[in-house]
Motif scaffolding. Structure first.
Motif, PDB file in Angstrom:
ATOM      1  N   VAL A 442      33.769  44.923  37.846  1.00  0.00           N
ATOM      2  CA  VAL A 442      34.198  45.820  36.772  1.00  0.00           C
ATOM      3  C   VAL A 442      33.672  45.311  35.435  1.00  0.00           C
ATOM      4  O   VAL A 442      33.701  44.105  35.162  1.00  0.00           O
ATOM      5  N   ASN A 443      33.185  46.239  34.618  1.00  0.00           N
ATOM      6  CA  ASN A 443      32.833  45.903  33.235  1.00  0.00           C
ATOM      7  C   ASN A 443      33.545  46.841  32.284  1.00  0.00           C
ATOM      8  O   ASN A 443      33.930  47.959  32.653  1.00  0.00           O
ATOM      9  N   ILE A 444      33.704  46.401  31.056  1.00  0.00           N
ATOM     10  CA  ILE A 444      34.461  47.147  30.044  1.00  0.00           C
ATOM     11  C   ILE A 444      33.544  47.490  28.879  1.00  0.00           C
ATOM     12  O   ILE A 444      32.826  46.626  28.360  1.00  0.00           O
ATOM     13  N   GLY A 445      33.561  48.750  28.483  1.00  0.00           N
ATOM     14  CA  GLY A 445      32.762  49.184  27.348  1.00  0.00           C
ATOM     15  C   GLY A 445      31.276  49.039  27.572  1.00  0.00           C
ATOM     16  O   GLY A 445      30.519  48.910  26.596  1.00  0.00           O
ATOM     17  N   GLU A 446      30.846  49.044  28.842  1.00  0.00           N
ATOM     18  CA  GLU A 446      29.442  48.886  29.204  1.00  0.00           C
ATOM     19  C   GLU A 446      28.858  47.579  28.669  1.00  0.00           C
ATOM     20  O   GLU A 446      27.653  47.479  28.394  1.00  0.00           O
ATOM     21  N   GLU A 447      29.704  46.562  28.538  1.00  0.00           N
ATOM     22  CA  GLU A 447      29.271  45.268  28.015  1.00  0.00           C
ATOM     23  C   GLU A 447      29.531  44.177  29.047  1.00  0.00           C
ATOM     24  O   GLU A 447      30.397  44.303  29.929  1.00  0.00           O
ATOM     25  N   ASN A 448      28.815  43.061  28.898  1.00  0.00           N
ATOM     26  CA  ASN A 448      28.958  41.951  29.824  1.00  0.00           C
ATOM     27  C   ASN A 448      30.299  41.253  29.672  1.00  0.00           C
ATOM     28  O   ASN A 448      30.806  41.084  28.556  1.00  0.00           O
ATOM     29  N   GLN A 449      30.838  40.817  30.799  1.00  0.00           N
ATOM     30  CA  GLN A 449      32.020  39.966  30.771  1.00  0.00           C
ATOM     31  C   GLN A 449      31.711  38.680  30.009  1.00  0.00           C
ATOM     32  O   GLN A 449      30.625  38.112  30.142  1.00  0.00           O
ATOM     33  N   SER A 450      32.659  38.231  29.223  1.00  0.00           N
ATOM     34  CA  SER A 450      32.516  36.923  28.578  1.00  0.00           C
ATOM     35  C   SER A 450      32.929  35.834  29.566  1.00  0.00           C
ATOM     36  O   SER A 450      33.584  36.108  30.575  1.00  0.00           O
ATOM     37  N   PRO A 451      32.529  34.563  29.317  1.00  0.00           N
ATOM     38  CA  PRO A 451      32.872  33.477  30.238  1.00  0.00           C
ATOM     39  C   PRO A 451      34.378  33.382  30.466  1.00  0.00           C
ATOM     40  O   PRO A 451      35.190  33.570  29.550  1.00  0.00           O
ATOM     41  N   VAL A 452      34.741  33.070  31.707  1.00  0.00           N
ATOM     42  CA  VAL A 452      36.144  33.008  32.092  1.00  0.00           C
ATOM     43  C   VAL A 452      36.267  32.098  33.305  1.00  0.00           C
ATOM     44  O   VAL A 452      35.292  31.879  34.033  1.00  0.00           O
ATOM     45  N   LEU A 453      37.453  31.590  33.526  1.00  0.00           N
ATOM     46  CA  LEU A 453      37.739  30.773  34.699  1.00  0.00           C
ATOM     47  C   LEU A 453      38.398  31.644  35.755  1.00  0.00           C
ATOM     48  O   LEU A 453      39.540  32.063  35.599  1.00  0.00           O
ATOM     49  N   GLY A 454      37.666  31.966  36.829  1.00  0.00           N
ATOM     50  CA  GLY A 454      38.268  32.698  37.927  1.00  0.00           C
ATOM     51  C   GLY A 454      39.068  31.766  38.811  1.00  0.00           C
ATOM     52  O   GLY A 454      38.935  30.538  38.743  1.00  0.00           O
ATOM     53  N   LYS A 455      39.911  32.330  39.655  1.00  0.00           N
ATOM     54  CA  LYS A 455      40.657  31.499  40.599  1.00  0.00           C
ATOM     55  C   LYS A 455      41.122  32.336  41.787  1.00  0.00           C
ATOM     56  O   LYS A 455      41.270  33.560  41.693  1.00  0.00           O
ATOM     57  N   LEU A 456      41.349  31.659  42.893  1.00  0.00           N
ATOM     58  CA  LEU A 456      41.920  32.286  44.081  1.00  0.00           C
ATOM     59  C   LEU A 456      43.437  32.272  43.940  1.00  0.00           C
ATOM     60  O   LEU A 456      44.044  31.220  43.753  1.00  0.00           O
ATOM     61  N   ALA A 457      44.048  33.454  44.012  1.00  0.00           N
ATOM     62  CA  ALA A 457      45.505  33.553  43.839  1.00  0.00           C
ATOM     63  C   ALA A 457      46.244  33.657  45.167  1.00  0.00           C
ATOM     64  O   ALA A 457      47.422  33.307  45.255  1.00  0.00           O
ATOM     65  N   ARG A 458      45.562  34.121  46.225  1.00  0.00           N
ATOM     66  CA  ARG A 458      46.245  34.293  47.515  1.00  0.00           C
ATOM     67  C   ARG A 458      45.230  34.298  48.634  1.00  0.00           C
ATOM     68  O   ARG A 458      44.147  34.867  48.499  1.00  0.00           O
ATOM     69  N   TYR A 459      45.574  33.651  49.738  1.00  0.00           N
ATOM     70  CA  TYR A 459      44.801  33.748  50.969  1.00  0.00           C
ATOM     71  C   TYR A 459      45.760  33.559  52.128  1.00  0.00           C
ATOM     72  O   TYR A 459      46.333  32.478  52.303  1.00  0.00           O
ATOM     73  N   GLU A 460      45.977  34.611  52.908  1.00  0.00           N
ATOM     74  CA  GLU A 460      46.848  34.489  54.073  1.00  0.00           C
ATOM     75  C   GLU A 460      46.510  35.574  55.091  1.00  0.00           C
ATOM     76  O   GLU A 460      45.920  36.595  54.763  1.00  0.00           O
ATOM     77  N   GLU A 461      46.892  35.327  56.336  1.00  0.00           N
ATOM     78  CA  GLU A 461      46.670  36.279  57.414  1.00  0.00           C
ATOM     79  C   GLU A 461      48.009  36.781  57.925  1.00  0.00           C
ATOM     80  O   GLU A 461      48.904  35.992  58.251  1.00  0.00           O
ATOM     81  N   ILE A 462      48.154  38.115  57.975  1.00  0.00           N
ATOM     82  CA  ILE A 462      49.389  38.742  58.439  1.00  0.00           C
ATOM     83  C   ILE A 462      49.016  39.851  59.415  1.00  0.00           C
ATOM     84  O   ILE A 462      48.278  40.781  59.057  1.00  0.00           O
ATOM     85  N   ASP A 463      49.510  39.747  60.659  1.00  0.00           N
ATOM     86  CA  ASP A 463      49.277  40.773  61.674  1.00  0.00           C
ATOM     87  C   ASP A 463      47.798  41.118  61.829  1.00  0.00           C
ATOM     88  O   ASP A 463      47.406  42.293  61.930  1.00  0.00           O
ATOM     89  N   GLY A 464      46.962  40.097  61.829  1.00  0.00           N
ATOM     90  CA  GLY A 464      45.545  40.306  62.054  1.00  0.00           C
ATOM     91  C   GLY A 464      44.757  40.756  60.843  1.00  0.00           C
ATOM     92  O   GLY A 464      43.548  41.000  60.939  1.00  0.00           O
ATOM     93  N   ILE A 465      45.416  40.884  59.704  1.00  0.00           N
ATOM     94  CA  ILE A 465      44.734  41.268  58.463  1.00  0.00           C
ATOM     95  C   ILE A 465      44.707  40.059  57.533  1.00  0.00           C
ATOM     96  O   ILE A 465      45.732  39.399  57.323  1.00  0.00           O
TER      97      ILE A 465
END
Length: 668
Positions: A442-465
């Motif tokens: 996703v981009n906003i205003g047709e402009e590049n994202q500024s630098p940011v620290l991404g992170k993983l918030a969740r990883y789990e398996e439930i009922d095969g998903i």
């Protein structure tokens, strides 16, 4: 000689006698150079080789040894003359010369054939004749100047290659030749590199350090070794500070992950028999092993950030030296796979590889960092299904502005790939490939994202998903990497924004919800995905002109806007077909504008489909179910329900799914 012991030399020569076909293959690399007169510039005129690209097609021009002033595009056929093409032609000549010289040195070392030694020594002494008077020149972005080339990086590759050649051939050079090359080129070159090396974490500095350190080892100059190995921003500093906690080189591109390792290893090959080797540093092995977690089906390296096809073509050969030194099934597996596809007769294998490569297998599983950490997540499934979700930290010059980007593959097709980039001197590098709008995010205003620290918030398996959530939150403090970066983003569009991308990965499809909060004003918020193949089916649409004048959208064409006035729908379906692999995209309309068009693929002379969904701030919700199959679609119908800040997705399977028709409810 520094690099090899006497016993190692004996072993190499014996190996050469036993395997003449391998020597023949190495000779083939320099065959062209041996039959023609050496071309050595008398002035420091060589320019950046990455300017040697067609400005219209962004593909590399055809190089011809006999056409110094005429340079033809292999795509459009246009011939270019003058600058920057003439001077960048000389940059390519330099590269071909020093690369060939190293090969010639090894051929002589192994076979004793003096013709190869004489040619390499001639090139070295000719360059040494002019080197001191080469003009300091170059204005390449992110780079210091050069003498033989237009950037300090070029200078380091040039000097390191001739230093290696010098070491290989020193025993057959006269004293006058040795002194001449040493004092007229290698030592003044090392001093130049030390003057212009930057104080930053960067692959450039690794290359520069390796050149200075190798020259220091050859001539026993401790000042060079201390500067290039142990000092601030030296090799040891780069190895420890430049390796991220997830064992990736901090720049986040596999092209530069391996480019940095190639220079680390170039030094280590020289330092192995000295007290200055760092070969047992644990970061080396884990960096080499990390690729196994990211490998795409069909044994391909992901095109993350500033990675291009040229970068990845030689990366696998580094595993020869690495496996010999570190061992382990992961490194061995890469070599096993490589030599299922080609013969093992390259220089790295012959000189630095293990004598025997046993067969082994490696189990590929999903990969993710720990929750709360930056990095990437890789999900795998049957039929070559693969999804990479990028939630790492911004890595400087060679990163792209694409947090929460995904790459999706299935059935041997790169259906929604990361496009990587092209040559940096090509127009489309900065104006298309590096930008947020040419990525699956996703981009906003047709402009590049500024630098940011991404992170993983969740990883789990439930009922095969498998449920994965990743975040990019621009409202939190962020520390830039210790590396010079040119500002190419719109910070004011993002500083109040938080984005969350949620993935539900199943056997036959994946669902995703992309949440955006905190957009100021009435800026457009665009969800972008590209899809390979032909566009088979979209909602009723109207052609539009001039979708946008901003990069990268200005390079899109054949744009159409969906018309929902007469056929309002909550679920919008678009279908793409790539060689019989059909990908269906079920989208939640949610009052958004839908656009369909085409843009440059990689290489840029081909095209890829774009699907852009647009809404306007301050909050946006995008939801999709995406499935690929050979033949009939595996999903019959999808219903989206947005309620209480969450998305309910009802997926009705078709009779062609493995478990027959079903209805599955996913809460995201």
């Amino acid at each position: 000689m520094i690099q090899f012991t006497q016993q190692e030399l004996i072993n190499l020569r014996e190996k050469g006698r036993k395997h003449p076909q391998m020597i023949a293959k190495i000779k083939e690399v320099v065959k062209e150079m041996m039959v023609q007169s050496a071309k050595v510039p008398r002035q420091g005129i060589a320019n950046w080789s990455l300017y040697y690209y067609c400005p219209n097609c962004s593909v590399r021009l055809n190089f011809d040894w006999n056409e110094e002033h005429h340079h033809q595009c292999p795509s459009c056929g246009r011939v270019f003359t003058g600058e920057p093409y003439d001077s960048s032609w000389w940059g390519i000549v330099n590269s071909k010369n020093y690369t060939a010289a190293v090969h010639m040195g090894f051929i002589y070392l192994i076979t004793g054939e003096e013709d190869y030694a004489r040619k390499a020594i001639y090139m070295m002494t000719e360059y040494a004749r002019y080197y001191r008077n080469y003009q300091i020149h170059g204005d390449i972005p992110y780079n210091g100047p050069g003498k033989s080339g237009a950037q300090t990086l070029d200078e380091a590759n040039f000097l390191r290659s001739f230093a290696i050649t010098y070491d290989l051939l020193s025993d057959c050079m006269t004293k006058e030749q040795r002194e001449f090359v040493k004092h007229e080129m290698l030592l003044p070159g090392a001093e130049f590199l030390m003057e212009y090396r930057h104080s930053q974490l960067h692959n450039h500095e690794v290359v520069i350090n390796s050149a200075v350190a190798i020259i220091g080892l050859i001539f026993g100059i401790d000042r060079y070794i201390q500067f290039a190995v142990y000092g601030p921003y030296g090799l040891l500093y780069q190895l420890e500070k430049g390796t991220s906690p997830d064992q990736m080189w901090f720049e986040g591109a596999f092209g530069y992950h391996f480019y940095a390792l190639a220079s680390f290893f170039a030094y280590e090959k020289f330092a192995l028999h000295t007290p200055h080797s760092q070969i047992n540093h644990p970061n080396y092995k884990v960096m080499m092993e990390r690729l196994l977690d990211y490998l795409e089906p069909e044994f391909r390296i992901p095109m993350l950030n500033d990675t291009n096809y040229g970068h990845t073509s030689t990366s696998y050969y580094l595993y020869e030296f690495a496996y010999r030194e570190f061992g382990g099934d992961k490194l061995l597996y890469v070599l096993n796979q490589l030599y299922e596809r080609e013969s093992r007769d390259n220089l790295e294998a012959f000189v630095y590889g293990a004598d025997v490569l046993p067969q082994c297998t490696v189990d590929f599983d999903n990969y993710h960092v720990e929750t709360g950490q930056p990095g990437c997540t890789v999900l795998r499934g049957k039929n070559g299904r693969y999804l990479l979700l990028k939630h790492d930290r911004y890595g400087g010059e060679h990163d792209h502005y694409d947090r929460l980007d995904i790459s999706y593959l299935a059935y041997g097709k790169r259906i929604s790939p990361d496009l990587g980039t092209t040559g940096y001197g090509a127009v489309l590098h900065y104006y298309y490939y590096k930008n947020t709008g040419s990525h699956n995010t996703v981009n906003i205003g047709e402009e590049n994202q500024s630098p940011v620290l991404g992170k993983l918030a969740r990883y789990e398996e439930i009922d095969g998903i498998i449920y994965v959530e990743a975040e990019a939150d621009w409202t939190l403090p962020y520390e830039m990497p210790d590396s010079f970066t040119i500002r190419q983003w719109k910070e004011e569009h993002y500083r109040t924004v938080k984005m969350v991308r949620k993935i539900a990965w199943t056997e036959d499809y994946f669902a995703e919800v992309f949440l955006v909060k905190g957009v100021e004003g009435d800026l457009p918020v665009d969800w972008v995905m590209h899809f390979s193949g032909d566009l088979v089916s979209i909602p009723e649409s109207t052609s539009i002109e001039n979708f946008s004048d901003k990069k990268p959208y200005r390079h899109l064409n054949s744009m159409k806007k969906a018309d929902f006035k007469h056929t309002p729908a909550e679920s919008v379906v678009s279908v793409y077909d790539d060689g019989g692999v059909q990908t269906s995209v079920f989208s939640w309309s949610g009052g958004k504008e839908f656009y369909f068009g085409k843009g440059p693929d990689n290489p840029s002379v081909t095209e890829i489909n774009y699907q852009i969904e647009r809404t306007y701030g301050p909050e946006a919700v995008f939801a999709h179910v995406i499935t690929s199959s050979r033949g009939s679609c595996l999903v019959k119908n999808v219903e989206f329900t947005w309620q209480a800040g969450g998305m309910r997705i009802d997926v009705e399977g078709s009779a062609e799914t493995n478990i027959g028709m079903f209805t599955r409810v996913i809460h995201m």
